[in-house]
Write an enzyme that holds these catalytic residues in place. Structure first.
Site, PDB file in Angstrom:
ATOM      1  N   ASN A  35       0.858  -1.190   0.000  1.00 47.50           N
ATOM      2  CA  ASN A  35       0.000   0.000   0.000  1.00 47.50           C
ATOM      3  C   ASN A  35       0.889   1.234   0.000  1.00 47.50           C
ATOM      4  O   ASN A  35       1.798   1.346   0.837  1.00 47.50           O
ATOM      5  CB  ASN A  35      -0.908  -0.009   1.236  1.00 47.50           C
ATOM      6  CG  ASN A  35      -1.873   1.163   1.240  1.00 47.50           C
ATOM      7  OD1 ASN A  35      -1.467   2.315   1.244  1.00 47.50           O
ATOM      8  ND2 ASN A  35      -3.159   0.865   1.234  1.00 47.50           N
ATOM      9  N   THR A  58      -5.069  -0.440  -2.617  1.00 52.54           N
ATOM     10  CA  THR A  58      -5.504   0.903  -2.255  1.00 52.54           C
ATOM     11  C   THR A  58      -6.670   0.742  -1.291  1.00 52.54           C
ATOM     12  O   THR A  58      -7.574  -0.068  -1.515  1.00 52.54           O
ATOM     13  CB  THR A  58      -5.850   1.769  -3.484  1.00 52.54           C
ATOM     14  OG1 THR A  58      -6.191   3.082  -3.020  1.00 52.54           O
ATOM     15  CG2 THR A  58      -6.985   1.213  -4.323  1.00 52.54           C
ATOM     16  N   GLU A  59      -6.621   1.482  -0.173  1.00 57.18           N
ATOM     17  CA  GLU A  59      -7.520   1.165   0.935  1.00 57.18           C
ATOM     18  C   GLU A  59      -8.983   1.476   0.639  1.00 57.18           C
ATOM     19  O   GLU A  59      -9.857   1.027   1.358  1.00 57.18           O
ATOM     20  CB  GLU A  59      -7.070   1.854   2.229  1.00 57.18           C
ATOM     21  CG  GLU A  59      -7.031   3.360   2.182  1.00 57.18           C
ATOM     22  CD  GLU A  59      -5.614   3.870   1.977  1.00 57.18           C
ATOM     23  OE1 GLU A  59      -4.852   3.235   1.206  1.00 57.18           O
ATOM     24  OE2 GLU A  59      -5.276   4.917   2.570  1.00 57.18           O
ATOM     25  N   ASN A  60      -9.228   2.233  -0.422  1.00 56.06           N
ATOM     26  CA  ASN A  60     -10.630   2.447  -0.774  1.00 56.06           C
ATOM     27  C   ASN A  60     -11.237   1.236  -1.475  1.00 56.06           C
ATOM     28  O   ASN A  60     -12.412   1.268  -1.842  1.00 56.06           O
ATOM     29  CB  ASN A  60     -10.822   3.733  -1.593  1.00 56.06           C
ATOM     30  CG  ASN A  60      -9.873   3.846  -2.755  1.00 56.06           C
ATOM     31  OD1 ASN A  60      -8.703   3.507  -2.653  1.00 56.06           O
ATOM     32  ND2 ASN A  60     -10.372   4.308  -3.875  1.00 56.06           N
ATOM     33  N   SER A 100     -11.280  -4.253   3.116  1.00 51.27           N
ATOM     34  CA  SER A 100     -10.018  -3.606   2.782  1.00 51.27           C
ATOM     35  C   SER A 100      -9.158  -3.382   4.024  1.00 51.27           C
ATOM     36  O   SER A 100      -7.940  -3.584   3.996  1.00 51.27           O
ATOM     37  CB  SER A 100     -10.302  -2.265   2.094  1.00 51.27           C
ATOM     38  OG  SER A 100      -9.101  -1.677   1.668  1.00 51.27           O
TER      39      SER A 100
END
Lengths: 220, 231
Positions: A35, A58-60, A100
């Site tokens: 990330n 990607t944390e979204n 996530s």
């Protein structure tokens, strides 16, 4: 404990953020799930070799994120954590936010790279809030990433604009996580940090002895 | 009513939202933001709202417009301050809105807990930071955790790509973000979709939010807002 004898000199000049991004890309193990947060660390993606096998998270809510989208490829439904339009690579996967962040917290993510206001010699991280009364606090996923990824790298300039070190004995800014950072990549040098103290791994255009003095490290 | 209702307009979809409600609002920046439902909520007039969302509005549309209309008492979010969050910034600095900053993963997991009937959970995020203040601390197998409580909504307003007439939902790319979690965590879940299709049209293997979580669905014309929160 600090060691500097025999520290390799990686370049004869202070690195630009792009050069630093290339150094970090070099050090990310092939095949890692990684990330890159938001801002400067996202530049690292541009330097990963095509055959690295690194999968970007990607944390979204996406794995195998591709490069920034341009022109007709811009899709409002497809962005990175910095809300920049991006693309998907073959083998991409989408998932919701709880999944996530379970990926981070559950220890499935190999590496994350974050920016920082300050990092302490013991690996404490401060990167979300200056603590100034007029500053609006905003944490995003920083605290989750800090405690979640197996290895937390920081990418930052070593000194503030006014010349104060950002690698410090103890963070003055509000903390993001305790003892969570393992390595600090800066324009002047790369450091290992943690319970054992600071170790200089590589320097750029400055001597390890001089750095040790400027940062107040304990020579070994 | 247990079965989802397909309604004709966004105004009908948000009818009855009471003053003082806690409203979960989907979206990460503008991706997945239920613009039509929020605009309808502004017309509907409910006030003193507590909004739970990742951000506190971008630009002048969607959540930012609801804030600008003065309907929001408090925001729970992870990342209010952005390059284009001027509406929130001004309200906050003027002391006109309350803010609770919640780490992004905790925001999601606390809503997941609410939807899954979990009373509270121990989480390692934020240990040793200012956001740990007032939270119960517990050591489990040598690691330190904080006790986190669920966040439950009276209403969830979310955007999905498509629904069937039973209320099963599929999403598109990273616009999925908080939608599936919020759908489980509210008493009444209201969804705007780009299209409504007949049952049997969506691949059951690909349904992300099963219809049991969905109460009202409205089809809207897709808006292609350019992302502008980049920083």
């Amino acid at each position: 404990m600090t060691t500097y004898a025999g520290v390799p000199t990686g370049a004869d000049h202070r690195l630009s953020m792009d050069e630093l991004a290339a150094v970090i890309a070099r050090d990310i193990p092939a095949g890692s799930f990684v990330n890159l947060g938001i801002g400067q660390p996202t530049k690292i993606a541009d330097h990963l070799p095509a055959d690295s096998g690194v999968v970007l998270h990607t944390e979204n809510g996406m794995l195998n994120m591709g490069p920034k989208a341009e022109g007709d490829a811009i899709d409002p439904d497809l962005t990175n954590a910095g809300k920049v339009p991006v693309t998907e690579l073959p083998g991409a996967a989408y998932f919701h936010h709880a999944d996530s962040f379970a990926m981070m917290r559950g220890g499935h993510l190999d590496v994350c790279v974050l920016g920082a206001y300050q990092v302490a010699f013991n690996g404490d991280l401060a990167n979300w809030h200056t603590g100034r009364p007029d500053d609006i606090p905003a944490v995003g996923g920083a605290m989750d990433l800090a405690i979640g990824a197996k290895d937390v790298y920081v990418m930052m300039t070593l000194f503030t604009r006014t010349g104060e070190p950002k690698l410090v004995p103890r963070c003055a800014y509000p903390l993001t996580g305790l003892g969570c950072v393992s390595r600090v990549y800066t324009d002047h040098a790369v450091f290992d940090v943690g319970p054992g103290g600071v170790r200089i791994r590589e320097t750029y255009g400055v001597g390890a002895r001089e750095l040790t003095e400027r940062l107040g490290l304990t020579p070994s | 009513m247990s079965r989802a209702e397909i309604v004709d307009s966004a105004d009908a979809a948000v009818a009855g939202i009471e003053d003082g409600s806690t409203v979960l609002v989907g979206g990460f920046g503008l991706a997945g933001m239920p613009f039509d439902l929020i605009d309808a909520l502004i017309r509907q007039g409910a006030k003193d709202l507590t909004i739970v969302s990742n951000n506190a509005g971008n630009g002048d549309v969607g959540l930012a417009a609801l804030l600008a209309a003065g309907r929001v008492r408090k925001v729970l979010c992870s990342f209010p301050r952005q390059a284009d969050s001027w509406v929130f910034d001004d309200l906050y600095r003027a002391g006109k809105i309350e803010l609770e900053v919640v780490p992004q993963g905790n925001l999601a997991e606390r809503m997941r807990a609410a939807g899954a009937g979990i009373g509270a959970f121990y989480c390692p995020t934020a240990v040793g930071t200012p956001l740990a203040e007032g939270k119960e601390v517990r050591e489990i197998d040598g690691r330190t955790y904080l006790l986190e409580y669920p966040i439950k909504g009276d209403y969830a307003l979310i955007a999905a790509h498509a629904a069937d007439t039973l209320g099963n939902l599929v999403y598109r790319k990273t616009a999925r973000n908080f939608g599936p979690v919020m759908a489980t965590a509210a008493t009444t879940t209201i969804v705007q979709v780009d299209k409504v299709v007949e049952p049997g049209t969506l691949d059951p293997e690909a349904v992300v939010t099963p219809s049991i979580y969905v109460d009202r669905v409205v089809q809207v014309t897709a808006r292609q807002y350019t992302v502008q929160g980049a920083r």
